[in-house]
Design an enzyme around this catalytic site. Structure first.
Site, PDB file in Angstrom:
ATOM      1  N   PHE A 139       0.814  -1.214   0.000  1.00 56.80           N
ATOM      2  CA  PHE A 139       0.000   0.000   0.000  1.00 56.80           C
ATOM      3  C   PHE A 139       0.848   1.265   0.000  1.00 56.80           C
ATOM      4  CE2 PHE A 139      -2.636  -3.350   1.612  1.00 56.80           C
ATOM      5  CZ  PHE A 139      -3.846  -3.131   0.978  1.00 56.80           C
TER       6      PHE A 139
ATOM      7  N   CYS B  20     -31.636 -11.522  -2.411  1.00 55.75           N
ATOM      8  CA  CYS B  20     -32.485 -10.569  -1.682  1.00 55.75           C
ATOM      9  C   CYS B  20     -32.416  -9.164  -2.277  1.00 55.75           C
ATOM     10  CB  CYS B  20     -32.089 -10.540  -0.197  1.00 55.75           C
ATOM     11  SG  CYS B  20     -30.666  -9.479   0.162  1.00 55.75           S
TER      12      CYS B  20
ATOM     13  N   CYS C 221     -28.246  -9.086   3.786  1.00 56.86           N
ATOM     14  CA  CYS C 221     -28.758 -10.213   4.591  1.00 56.86           C
ATOM     15  C   CYS C 221     -27.637 -11.122   5.099  1.00 56.86           C
ATOM     16  CB  CYS C 221     -29.777 -11.019   3.791  1.00 56.86           C
ATOM     17  SG  CYS C 221     -29.038 -12.046   2.498  1.00 56.86           S
TER      18      CYS C 221
ATOM     19  N   HIS D 120      -7.778  -8.417   8.608  1.00 56.73           N
ATOM     20  CA  HIS D 120      -8.553  -7.582   7.686  1.00 56.73           C
ATOM     21  C   HIS D 120      -9.419  -8.408   6.733  1.00 56.73           C
ATOM     22  CE1 HIS D 120      -5.458  -4.116   8.433  1.00 56.73           C
ATOM     23  NE2 HIS D 120      -6.359  -4.212   9.393  1.00 56.73           N
TER      24      HIS D 120
ATOM     25  N   CYS E 249     -23.526 -11.164   1.400  1.00 56.19           N
ATOM     26  CA  CYS E 249     -24.448 -10.084   1.047  1.00 56.19           C
ATOM     27  C   CYS E 249     -24.363  -8.990   2.110  1.00 56.19           C
ATOM     28  CB  CYS E 249     -25.874 -10.615   0.955  1.00 56.19           C
ATOM     29  SG  CYS E 249     -27.094  -9.291   0.785  1.00 56.19           S
TER      30      CYS E 249
ATOM     31  N   ILE F 265      11.846  -9.886   2.740  1.00 62.85           N
ATOM     32  CA  ILE F 265      11.464 -10.961   3.658  1.00 62.85           C
ATOM     33  C   ILE F 265      11.608 -12.351   3.036  1.00 62.85           C
ATOM     34  CG2 ILE F 265       8.964 -10.837   3.163  1.00 62.85           C
ATOM     35  CD1 ILE F 265       8.651 -11.180   6.287  1.00 62.85           C
TER      36      ILE F 265
ATOM     37  N   ASN G  92      11.713  -5.891   7.695  1.00 63.44           N
ATOM     38  CA  ASN G  92      10.967  -4.981   6.815  1.00 63.44           C
ATOM     39  C   ASN G  92      11.943  -4.165   5.984  1.00 63.44           C
ATOM     40  OD1 ASN G  92       8.087  -4.209   6.430  1.00 63.44           O
ATOM     41  ND2 ASN G  92       8.912  -2.170   6.725  1.00 63.44           N
TER      42      ASN G  92
ATOM     43  N   THR H  32       5.427  -5.068   7.064  1.00 62.84           N
ATOM     44  CA  THR H  32       4.336  -4.140   7.414  1.00 62.84           C
ATOM     45  C   THR H  32       4.922  -2.816   7.876  1.00 62.84           C
ATOM     46  OG1 THR H  32       2.484  -3.677   8.922  1.00 62.84           O
ATOM     47  CG2 THR H  32       4.124  -5.279   9.703  1.00 62.84           C
ATOM     48  N   SER H  33       4.301  -1.726   7.432  1.00 66.30           N
ATOM     49  CA  SER H  33       4.786  -0.394   7.819  1.00 66.30           C
ATOM     50  C   SER H  33       4.393  -0.074   9.258  1.00 66.30           C
ATOM     51  CB  SER H  33       4.212   0.667   6.868  1.00 66.30           C
ATOM     52  OG  SER H  33       2.801   0.688   6.972  1.00 66.30           O
TER      53      SER H  33
HETATM   54  P1  OAD Z   1       2.121  -1.086   3.847  1.00 67.77           P
HETATM   55  O1  OAD Z   1       2.103  -0.903   2.381  1.00 67.77           O
HETATM   56  O2  OAD Z   1       1.741   0.060   4.693  1.00 67.77           O
HETATM   57  O3  OAD Z   1       3.578  -1.535   4.317  1.00 67.77           O
HETATM   58  C1  OAD Z   1       4.259  -2.555   3.664  1.00 67.77           C
HETATM   59  C2  OAD Z   1       5.680  -2.552   4.209  1.00 67.77           C
HETATM   60  O4  OAD Z   1       6.336  -3.684   3.671  1.00 67.77           O
HETATM   61  C3  OAD Z   1       6.493  -1.331   3.833  1.00 67.77           C
HETATM   62  O5  OAD Z   1       7.068  -0.781   5.015  1.00 67.77           O
HETATM   63  C4  OAD Z   1       7.565  -1.866   2.882  1.00 67.77           C
HETATM   64  O6  OAD Z   1       8.836  -1.255   3.098  1.00 67.77           O
HETATM   65  C5  OAD Z   1       7.644  -3.314   3.285  1.00 67.77           C
HETATM   66  N1  OAD Z   1       7.985  -4.238   2.204  1.00 67.77           N
HETATM   67  C6  OAD Z   1       7.591  -4.240   0.917  1.00 67.77           C
HETATM   68  N2  OAD Z   1       8.080  -5.297   0.251  1.00 67.77           N
HETATM   69  C7  OAD Z   1       8.830  -5.996   1.149  1.00 67.77           C
HETATM   70  C8  OAD Z   1       9.605  -7.186   1.098  1.00 67.77           C
HETATM   71  N3  OAD Z   1       9.717  -7.884  -0.022  1.00 67.77           N
HETATM   72  N4  OAD Z   1      10.218  -7.597   2.228  1.00 67.77           N
HETATM   73  C9  OAD Z   1      10.123  -6.879   3.380  1.00 67.77           C
HETATM   74  N5  OAD Z   1       9.412  -5.754   3.487  1.00 67.77           N
HETATM   75  C10 OAD Z   1       8.759  -5.317   2.400  1.00 67.77           C
HETATM   76  O7  OAD Z   1       1.239  -2.384   4.153  1.00 67.77           O
HETATM   77  P2  OAD Z   1       0.602  -2.861   5.550  1.00 67.77           P
HETATM   78  O8  OAD Z   1       1.485  -2.489   6.684  1.00 67.77           O
HETATM   79  O9  OAD Z   1       0.216  -4.268   5.383  1.00 67.77           O
HETATM   80  O10 OAD Z   1      -5.711  -2.255   5.262  1.00 67.77           O
HETATM   81  O11 OAD Z   1      -0.683  -1.979   5.581  1.00 67.77           O
HETATM   82  C11 OAD Z   1      -1.645  -2.189   6.567  1.00 67.77           C
HETATM   83  C12 OAD Z   1      -3.025  -1.979   6.027  1.00 67.77           C
HETATM   84  O12 OAD Z   1      -3.110  -0.756   5.308  1.00 67.77           O
HETATM   85  C13 OAD Z   1      -3.482  -2.992   5.010  1.00 67.77           C
HETATM   86  O13 OAD Z   1      -3.901  -4.202   5.587  1.00 67.77           O
HETATM   87  C14 OAD Z   1      -4.610  -2.297   4.347  1.00 67.77           C
HETATM   88  C15 OAD Z   1      -3.992  -0.941   4.186  1.00 67.77           C
HETATM   89  O14 OAD Z   1      -4.854   0.089   4.142  1.00 67.77           O
HETATM   90  C16 OAD Z   1      -6.953  -2.321   4.809  1.00 67.77           C
HETATM   91  O15 OAD Z   1      -7.225  -2.442   3.640  1.00 67.77           O
HETATM   92  C17 OAD Z   1      -7.986  -2.252   5.900  1.00 67.77           C
END
Ligand code: OAD
Length: 238
Positions: free
Chosen positions: A35, A152, A132, A121, A129, A231, A213, A190-191
């Site tokens: 993202f 429905c 319903c 998530h 749906c 990763i 990360n 994850t960020s």
């Molecule tokens: P982000 O896009 O915020 O963060 C992804 C992280 O992964 C970044 O810090 C990148 O540097 C790192 N990254 C990318 N490729 C990588 C790799 N090959 N190895 C290691 N690190 C890598 O994604 P999330 O933290 O998952 O929610 O975002 C959280 C939520 O924000 C998602 O679940 C989604 C979004 O809005 C919903 O849709 C509700």
């Protein structure tokens, strides 16, 4: 960095109470954009910001536009688990890893063979749906055209948590339980920017928290081991 990977490998060898908590970066090596990276979903041009499109009020107001985004950006055909997903499944099969807690909605941990996957998530591989709550297969939602509708008359929606919606309490409760009890916690891809999921880190009580990360996160100083590498590459060495 080799030193850090060796340390992580030792931690894994010594523990049978490992928990993994991850996000979109776990799937980028499978070809699914994350993202927030520069080439991530949130940095692409779209008529509305993706956070808006992925919100409950937008879905209710403009489901057609939601589905345009969903089918074009969230559904990516032919993706396969990468080395990170596969190694995690292996660790579970070896009786060492207790749970995978993920923010991802792509189902790739299960495709790799992981059984105990907590999807904070939800998943785009399930649908129901919006009116319903009747469950539906995801096929028409992900690959059809036009608005998928229930018998429905309600609109069929993915089993994902949209912005403005609460996380499933049961899934969240179980995630807290596993993290609290974990001996080794690996957080990866994850960020750690999105709450309440990111706040799960604070429930960890051990001394073996590894953060894998590509970029820095707000929790780097909280971790016992930080590895800024891909990763999949790290997991192929541990
Ligand atoms: P982000 O896009 O915020 O963060 C992804 C992280 O992964 C970044 O810090 C990148 O540097 C790192 N990254 C990318 N490729 C990588 C790799 N090959 N190895 C290691 N690190 C890598 O994604 P999330 O933290 O998952 O929610 O975002 C959280 C939520 O924000 C998602 O679940 C989604 C979004 O809005 C919903 O849709 C509700």
């Amino acid at each position: 960095m080799q030193e850090a990977i060796r340390t992580l490998k030792n931690w894994l060898a010594e523990s049978d109470n490992i928990v993994f908590f991850g996000g979109a970066g776990v799937s980028t090596e499978s070809g699914i954009p994350d993202f927030r990276s520069v080439d991530g979903l949130y940095n692409q041009k779209w008529k509305y910001p993706p956070e808006t499109i992925l919100s409950a009020s937008f879905f209710a107001r403009n489901p057609e536009e939601y589905y345009r985004f969903h089918r074009e950006k969230l559904v990516i055909d032919g993706v396969k688990p990468n080395r990170a997903h596969l190694r995690l499944a292996e660790l579970e099969a070896e009786g060492k890893l207790r749970a995978v807690i993920t923010q991802n909605i792509d189902g790739l941990h299960q495709a790799a063979g992981s059984k105990n996957v907590l999807e904070l998530h939800g998943s785009i591989l399930r649908a129901h749906c919006a009116r319903c709550r009747k469950p539906y297969s995801a096929e028409r939602m992900n690959h059809g055209t036009g608005l998928p509708r229930c018998d429905c008359g309600g609109v069929i929606r993915p089993d994902i948590v949209l912005y403005e919606e609460p996380l499933d309490e049961d899934v969240m409760g179980r995630a807290i339980h596993y993290i609290r009890q974990a001996e080794v916690l690996i957080i990866g891809g994850t960020s750690l920017n999105v709450y309440p999921a990111a706040g799960l880190v604070r429930y960890y009580r051990g001394q073996r928290l590894a953060l894998v990360n590509l970029s820095e996160t707000p929790y780097d100083s909280f971790a016992d081991l930080v590895i800024h590498e891909k990763i999949g590459e790290v997991f192929s060495q541990i």
